[in-house]
Design a protein around this motif. Structure first.
Motif, short mmCIF file in Angstrom:
data_model
loop_
_atom_site.label_atom_id
_atom_site.label_comp_id
_atom_site.label_asym_id
_atom_site.label_seq_id
_atom_site.Cartn_x
_atom_site.Cartn_y
_atom_site.Cartn_z
N ILE A 12 40.14 135.08 13.19
CA ILE A 12 38.70 134.27 12.09
C ILE A 12 38.36 132.40 12.18
CG2 ILE A 12 38.33 134.92 9.66
CD1 ILE A 12 40.80 137.07 9.80
N CYS A 13 37.49 132.75 12.11
CA CYS A 13 36.70 131.28 11.72
C CYS A 13 35.87 130.83 10.81
CB CYS A 13 36.96 130.48 12.99
SG CYS A 13 35.25 131.40 13.90
N LYS A 14 35.70 130.16 10.09
CA LYS A 14 34.86 129.58 9.28
C LYS A 14 33.37 129.43 9.99
CE LYS A 14 37.66 127.83 5.46
NZ LYS A 14 37.62 126.84 4.39
N SER A 15 32.44 129.60 9.68
CA SER A 15 30.73 129.38 10.11
C SER A 15 30.48 128.17 9.87
CB SER A 15 29.95 129.83 8.63
OG SER A 15 28.71 129.70 9.32
N GLY A 16 30.68 127.58 11.51
CA GLY A 16 30.22 125.72 11.28
C GLY A 16 31.26 125.46 12.60
N THR A 17 32.64 126.35 12.34
CA THR A 17 33.48 125.53 13.46
C THR A 17 33.22 125.98 14.83
OG1 THR A 17 34.53 127.57 12.77
CG2 THR A 17 34.91 125.46 11.71
N SER A 18 34.04 125.72 15.82
CA SER A 18 34.12 126.35 17.40
C SER A 18 35.98 126.93 17.34
CB SER A 18 33.99 125.08 18.29
OG SER A 18 32.98 123.75 18.09
N VAL A 19 35.48 128.09 18.50
CA VAL A 19 36.09 128.65 19.01
C VAL A 19 36.93 128.67 20.14
CG1 VAL A 19 37.31 131.32 18.16
CG2 VAL A 19 36.23 130.20 16.78
N LYS A 20 38.27 128.83 20.31
CA LYS A 20 38.40 129.02 22.16
C LYS A 20 38.96 129.74 22.57
CE LYS A 20 39.16 124.88 24.74
NZ LYS A 20 40.28 124.31 25.41
N ILE A 21 38.30 130.80 23.68
CA ILE A 21 39.24 131.79 23.36
C ILE A 21 39.66 131.88 25.10
CG2 ILE A 21 38.07 134.43 24.74
CD1 ILE A 21 36.79 134.70 22.56
N ALA A 84 30.14 128.68 15.27
CA ALA A 84 30.23 129.78 15.33
C ALA A 84 28.85 130.17 14.16
CB ALA A 84 31.77 129.93 15.13
N HIS A 85 28.64 131.34 13.55
CA HIS A 85 28.04 131.86 12.92
C HIS A 85 28.30 133.26 12.78
CE1 HIS A 85 25.31 128.55 13.90
NE2 HIS A 85 25.26 128.67 12.06
N PRO A 86 28.04 133.68 11.32
CA PRO A 86 28.29 135.09 11.19
C PRO A 86 27.89 136.46 12.25
CG PRO A 86 28.37 134.07 8.97
CD PRO A 86 27.85 133.57 10.03
N GLU A 87 26.99 135.89 12.55
CA GLU A 87 26.71 137.11 13.69
C GLU A 87 27.50 136.84 15.68
OE1 GLU A 87 24.68 135.21 11.68
OE2 GLU A 87 23.00 133.35 12.97
N ASP A 88 27.56 135.67 15.22
CA ASP A 88 28.79 135.63 16.45
C ASP A 88 30.05 136.40 16.50
OD1 ASP A 88 27.90 131.94 16.68
OD2 ASP A 88 26.46 133.56 17.50
N SER A 89 30.62 137.23 15.17
CA SER A 89 31.44 137.55 14.89
C SER A 89 31.27 139.35 16.06
CB SER A 89 31.34 138.56 13.58
OG SER A 89 31.03 137.80 12.91
N SER A 90 31.62 139.20 17.01
CA SER A 90 31.97 140.72 17.42
C SER A 90 33.09 140.42 18.19
CB SER A 90 30.68 140.19 19.02
OG SER A 90 30.47 141.15 20.20
N PHE A 91 33.47 141.66 19.59
CA PHE A 91 34.54 141.40 20.68
C PHE A 91 34.42 141.12 21.90
CE2 PHE A 91 38.25 143.77 21.66
CZ PHE A 91 38.44 144.13 22.08
N THR A 113 39.07 140.32 23.04
CA THR A 113 39.36 138.95 21.46
C THR A 113 37.97 139.06 20.19
OG1 THR A 113 40.41 137.38 22.64
CG2 THR A 113 38.72 136.35 20.57
N ARG A 114 39.28 139.56 19.73
CA ARG A 114 38.24 140.08 17.91
C ARG A 114 37.50 138.52 17.67
NH1 ARG A 114 35.92 144.04 17.32
NH2 ARG A 114 36.67 145.35 17.83
N LEU A 115 36.63 138.25 17.18
CA LEU A 115 36.09 136.45 17.04
C LEU A 115 35.72 137.56 15.17
CD1 LEU A 115 35.58 134.05 16.37
CD2 LEU A 115 33.53 134.20 17.71
N THR A 116 35.89 137.22 14.28
CA THR A 116 34.97 137.21 12.79
C THR A 116 35.08 135.14 12.73
OG1 THR A 116 36.83 138.61 12.51
CG2 THR A 116 35.35 138.30 10.77
N VAL A 117 33.72 135.56 12.26
CA VAL A 117 33.26 133.95 12.00
C VAL A 117 33.18 134.59 10.03
CG1 VAL A 117 31.61 132.54 11.64
CG2 VAL A 117 32.51 133.88 13.81
N THR A 118 33.79 134.05 9.36
CA THR A 118 33.49 134.19 8.04
C THR A 118 31.91 132.97 7.63
OG1 THR A 118 35.07 132.97 6.69
CG2 THR A 118 35.42 134.98 7.56
#
Lengths: 118, 111
Positions: A12-21, A84-91, A113-118
């Motif tokens: 789970i990450c906040k909008s505007g941050t980057s996430v590495k998988i 990341a934005h909420p619309e990037d939330s996905s599997f 990997t389940r990504l949830t952007v809040t």
């Protein structure tokens, strides 16, 4: 059989941050790995093909500057979702390709990997 | 890409009955096809594959049929069990190592 792992399994990450998988082939070397995206109750959509030592090939409509892919070794590919934005939330699912007989390949999938952007 | 993001069709069967799951593929040049099973929250698992020079292939409790004329694949599961409940996808490959997935079918087995 060949095993592919992904890390993290859930983020789970906040909008505007980057996430590495990360995607790793545990017991075989994969010159090619693939990244898919899957929305709920939908099919897997191929995002990009990741080739070890070279630039990734992106499918039409996938922003390469937003979804950064690095395939630095024969056992590791990473997908970074930038800003990341909420619309990037996905599997997000990766797979690693291994040749079978002839010219065919089999893909071994990671657990996702389940990504949830809040 | 060749996969289409549509909402999944569903199939419900009684435990012990046979299941037939269908898939239409898009590229007539595709020469290799795989059926995958995906359980909720997990990655796809290989079930069975078939090459374009075959029209039928059997595995353990599963059979894949290929009709190249109409670009159609089917997966038959014999004596369906509750553990077979999952989403099933066909994937097509054409002389490379990229696979494109079909829409998928959600199978529910009723005990």
């Amino acid at each position: 059989g060949a095993v592919v792992s992904q890390h993290p399994s859930w983020v789970i990450c906040k909008s505007g941050t980057s996430v590495k998988i990360e995607c790793r082939s545990l017991d075989f070397q994969a010159t090619t790995m693939f990244w898919y995206r899957q929305f709920p109750k939908q099919s897997l959509m191929l995002m990009a093909t990741s080739n070890e030592g070279s630039k990734a090939t992106y499918e039409q409509g996938v922003e390469k500057d937003k979804f950064l892919i690095n395939h630095a070794s024969l056992t590791l590919s990473t997908l970074t979702v930038t800003s990341a934005h909420p619309e990037d939330s996905s599997f997000y699912i990766c797979s690693a390709s291994a040749p079978t007989s002839g010219d065919s390949y089999e893909q071994y999938f990671g657990p996702g990997t389940r990504l949830t952007v809040t | 890409g060749e996969s289409v993001g549509l909402h999944l069709p569903t199939l419900s069967v009684q435990e012990g009955d046979n299941s037939i799951i269908n898939c239409a593929y898009s590229n007539s040049a595709s020469d290799y096809f795989i059926w995958y099973k995906q359980e909720s929250g997990k990655g796809p698992q290989f079930i069975i594959d078939i090459r374009s020079n075959m029209d039928k292939r059997q595995g353990q409790r599963v059979t894949v049929l290929l009709n190249k004329t109409v670009k159609h694949l089917s997966l038959q599961i014999a004596a369906t069990q509750p553990g077979d409940s999952a989403v099933y996808f066909c994937a097509e490959n054409n002389y490379g190592n990229q696979f494109y997935f079909g829409t998928g079918t959600s199978l529910t087995v009723i005990p």
